[in-house]
Structures are given as structure tokens and as C-alpha cells.
Design an enzyme around this catalytic site. Structure first.
Site: not given
Ligand code: IMP
Length: 432
Positions: A13, A16, A40-41, A225, A307
Site C-alpha cells: 500500500d 505503487k 490492490g492498486h 505487496q 476495506g
Molecule cells: P495473504 O497475502 O492474503 O496471504 O495475506 C498475508 C499478509 O499479507 C496479511 O497481513 C495481509 O494483510 C498482507 N497483504 C497481502 N496483500 C497485501 C497488499 O496488497 N497490501 C498490504 N498488505 C497485504
């Protein structure tokens, strides 16, 4: 070779999406190499705000080709919904403009059910995943029983593999998690339909990229991420399941190690995190609310995918130095500078201290044990001016310039650009 890499230097977040959007103006190809629709972009172009999870945000520029590399895990339902959403907003997405690697893995409702069931059993050890089935899909990949995009090209065989997969998941759901089984026929038919819709997009993207790089086409590798969530180098076990770092580009896109023009780190001017895990500079109370925003705006600190309100804190220079080392960062783009306007004092963590008072410039055993340290802060003076209309370095308030220079000093990486608002044009180039 003309390859640029963009990677998030924090816990995701970092903004990017809008940087990809900017860099895409000069790129021929924008390629994602890791993760899935957990990302999420958000990109704002004039009055339009696009929230993308899978498709590289560069696709909004009509001249770019988007690639989803073999390092991804793809939920075909989300992908098709995103293609349709973009088409409805006037962005053309077709097999000519979007290519999917045959080697990317599939996410199924089975993976999503296991992800949620597993989280429900973890109690205090909860990861706080996005619930999108990411971990279980990568687990299947490394245990050599995953389903890949290429499987969708042979429908009878795909049907067989899908049936076996759902049966195996149903066994796990009932035996290990005591939850209801999934409807096998319904899922299999749904996935056969997705296969029909997506088959024309599936190609050997690694071979395509190799040719493109040899033809001097400009390729931008877009990380999802942030690197502190990398499965090898992040705050394990509170991480995602892919290689987020710049080194993941080569395995995740299927290209050889080649010369890279820049490794650009997207860094928010403060720090945020969703999900569980250590966060040394975390703030609460009024200051947290001030940095987070209320959620009224799409760019406030609430998860694009889930959200959830994001945890927020001061910028962590220790982790930024770590990000420089692991990724070989050449440049930083500092985002959301405008959010700091009006704060009388801004803090940056420059070192950690353990309970015996010993100081560390870098945690001694990687970043899994971050919760054992207290941050040591440097205080900088804030600025009161609204900077959202500023476009030239010289027009930034002196203290805002000093903040940017301090980030360069503490990270050891030059800041090439700072953003002062969510819109495409709200950026200031930073002189060397
Ligand atoms: P997962 O990728 O859904 O398995 O989540 C693993 C960890 O990565 C959790 O803490 C999520 O909140 C975090 N996470 C996964 N994708 C994102 C992202 O795009 N932005 C921020 N945190 C993320």
C-alpha cells in the site's frame, strides 16, 4: 537491457499503482511477477479512480501491453470481473493487450475456503490474510499439486484435475476443519467456463519478454505487496506467500538475470500495515486517525482489497535501509507527502534499541523479531502549507524539502520523485 523494477519497500500500500501509471507512460510492457488478487492498486486519472487487483495498472495507458507472469496465483473469476470493469470504464482489454503466463497458478474456491478455515483456527497466531486463497494456492504450487493456466488449454484433462482438486479440498475441509464441503459439479463447470473465456490470453510470456528485451522494448516489472511481506525476507510468519522483492522478478517472469536500469522503491512518507505482525513505529490515538484519514476518500488508509483500516505509524528508516540492501534499490519515490502537511513535528525512526539499551542500525537476525525493539526517533520540523498544488521542487516548503533529504540520508537511496496528492499530475521531481 531496458528493464525497470518497481517494488514496495514497506508492508504494501505504498501507492505503487499510481507510480506504475506514471512510469508506464514511457514503457512498452508492464508485467506483474508475484502475488494475486490480494494486491490492490488504486490509480486516479482525472475524475476516474480505478481499483485494480490483478491486471497491471499500466494497462490504463492505451499503448502498453500487460503481462501476468508465471509467479502469480490467479483467481480467474476476479480476473474476468476486472477485465469487464476496465472495459466498462473505456479501457480496452483483449488478448492482444493482456498476456497470461501458461505457468501461473490458479486460485480456486477451495483455496479460499482453506485460507479462511485455517485463519479461523489460528487464534492469537492469526496472520490476518486477505482471505483470497493466496497461501493455499502457493502451498499447492510448491507441493507440486497445483493447477496451472496451461491446464485450462486441455478441457477434458482440466475437468479431471479440477474434480480431483475439489475432492481433495473437501476431504481437508471435513477432516481437518470440520466445515461443509464445496459443490464439486458447480465449481468444475464454473472453471471450465473460465477456461473457455481465458484460453486466448494464455501464452509463454517469458519467451515474449525475452524477445521484447532484446528488441530494446521498455519493460516495467510491477511488484505487488511490499518487501516486508516477502516470504523469505519479510517479517515471517506475518508475510504473504510469494517473493515480493526485486529478485522475484526473474523467477516470476521467466527471464534471465539481465542488466536492470533502475530498481525503484515505492515508499510512503509514513508507514502502514494491514493484517497482524510486528510494527515498531506504530501509532495509535489521534495521530493514527490523522494519518489514516476517515475512509471518505479512496486514497485514505483503508485496504483496497479488504476495506480494513490500516495500522499506521512514523516512517521506519531502519526498515528502509533493509529494503535498500535486499532489493538493490537505486531510487525511491516518496508518496503521500501531502498527508504530513500541518503536522508541527514529524518523526523518523533511525535505529532500534533492545530492552538492555543496546542500539542497532539493522536488526541482528532479520526482521522477524521486530517486536523486541523500541524505535529511536529523529524529530524533524513540519510545514503548514498545503502542498497539493506544488509541482516544482523550489516551491516546496523548506521543511518538506528537508524531510525528503533526510529520507535520502537515512536510507542511502536517492529520492527521484515525491507525490503530493492522488491525481496523476500531483508529483514533484526531486533534483539530485
Ligand atoms: P495473504 O497475502 O492474503 O496471504 O495475506 C498475508 C499478509 O499479507 C496479511 O497481513 C495481509 O494483510 C498482507 N497483504 C497481502 N496483500 C497485501 C497488499 O496488497 N497490501 C498490504 N498488505 C497485504
Amino acid at each position: 537491457m531496458p528493464l525497470k523494477i518497481l517494488v514496495g519497500t514497506q508492508w504494501g500500500d505504498e501507492g505503487k499503482g499510481r507510480i506504475v501509471d506514471l512510469l508506464s507512460a514511457q514503457s512498452d510492457i508492464v508485467a506483474r511477477y508475484n502475488g494475486g488478487d490480494n494486491a490492490g492498486h488504486t490509480v486516479t486519472v482525472t475524475e476516474h479512480t480505478f481499483k485494480l487487483h490483478l491486471i497491471p495498472s499500466g494497462i490504463i495507458h492505451p499503448h502498453t501491453l500487460g503481462i501476468l507472469g508465471n509467479g502469480l496465483v490467479i483467481n480467474p473469476k476476479s480476473l474476468i470481473a476486472e477485465i469487464e470493469m476496465l472495459r466498462e470504464s473505456g479501457v480496452k482489454v483483449s488478448p492482444e493487450r493482456l498476456k497470461i503466463s501458461f505457468g501461473a497458478h490458479l486460485i480456486t474456491p477451495g483455496h479460499i475456503s482453506i485460507d479462511r478455515a485455517r485463519e479461523a483456527t489460528l487464534g492469537k497466531g492469526l496472520i490476518g490474510t486477505t482471505g483470497r486463497g493466496i497461501g493455499p494456492a502457493y502451498t499447492d504450487k510448491v507441493s507440486r499439486k497445483g493447477l496451472r493456466m496451461v491446464d485450462m488449454l486441455d478441457l477434458p484433462l482440466f475437468e479431471e484435475k479440477m474434480r480431483l482438486h475439489v475432492q481433495k479440498i473437501n476431504y481437508d475441509l471435513s477432516i481437518y476443519y470440520q466445515t461443509a464441503p464445496l459443490p464439486e459439479d458447480k465449481i468444475v463447470h464454473e472453471y471450465l467456463e473460465y477456461a473457455r473465456q481465458l484460453r486466448e490470453y494464455i501464452v509463454d510470456t517469458g519467451a515474449m519478454l525475452d524477445i521484447a528485451l532484446h528488441e530494446d522494448k521498455l519493460v516495467l516489472a510491477e511488484g505487488a505487496q511490499g518487501m516486508l511481506l516477502d516470504v523469505d525476507h519479510g517479517s515471517y510468519p506475518f508475510v504473504t506467500s510469494s517473493n515480493v522483492t526485486a529478485t522475484g522478478v526473474f523467477s516470476g517472469l521467466g527471464i534471465g538475470i539481465c542488466a536492470v536500469d533502475n530498481v525503484i522503491g515505492a515508499t510512503k512518507a509514513f508507514q502502514s500495515r494491514v493484517g497482524a505482525g510486528p510494527f515498531p513505529t506504530e501509532l495509535d490515538g489521534e495521530m493514527a486517525t490523522r494519518l489514516r484519514g476517515t475512509g471518505a476518500q479512496p486514497w485514505d488508509e483503508f485496504g483496497t482489497t479488504t476495506g480494513r483500516p490500516r495500522r499506521v505509524g512514523w516512517l521506519d528508516g531502519v526498515l528502509l535501509r533493509y529494503a535498500r540492501r535486499i532489493n538493490g534499490l537505486t531510487d525511491l519515490v516518496l508518496t503521500k507527502m501531502d498527508v504530513l502537511s500541518g503536522l508541527p513535528e514529524i518523526k523518523v525512526c533511525t535505529a532500534y534499541q533492545d530492552k538492555n539499551g543496546e542500539s542497532y542500525a539493522i536488526p541482528p537476525m532479520g526482521i522477524s523479531s521486530l517486536d523486541q525493539f523500541q524505535p529511536v526517533y529523529e524529530s524533524l520540523m513540519g510545514w503548514t502549507e498545503d502542498i497539493t498544488q506544488v509541482r516544482d521542487w523550489d516551491d516546496l516548503p523548506e521543511n518538506a524539502r528537508a524531510y525528503i533529504r533526510f529520507v535520502e540520508y537515512t536510507s542511502g537511496v536517492r529520492v527521484m520523485m515525491a507525490s503530493v496528492g492522488p491525481e496523476r499530475s500531483q508529483v514533484v521531481e526531486v533534483p539530485a
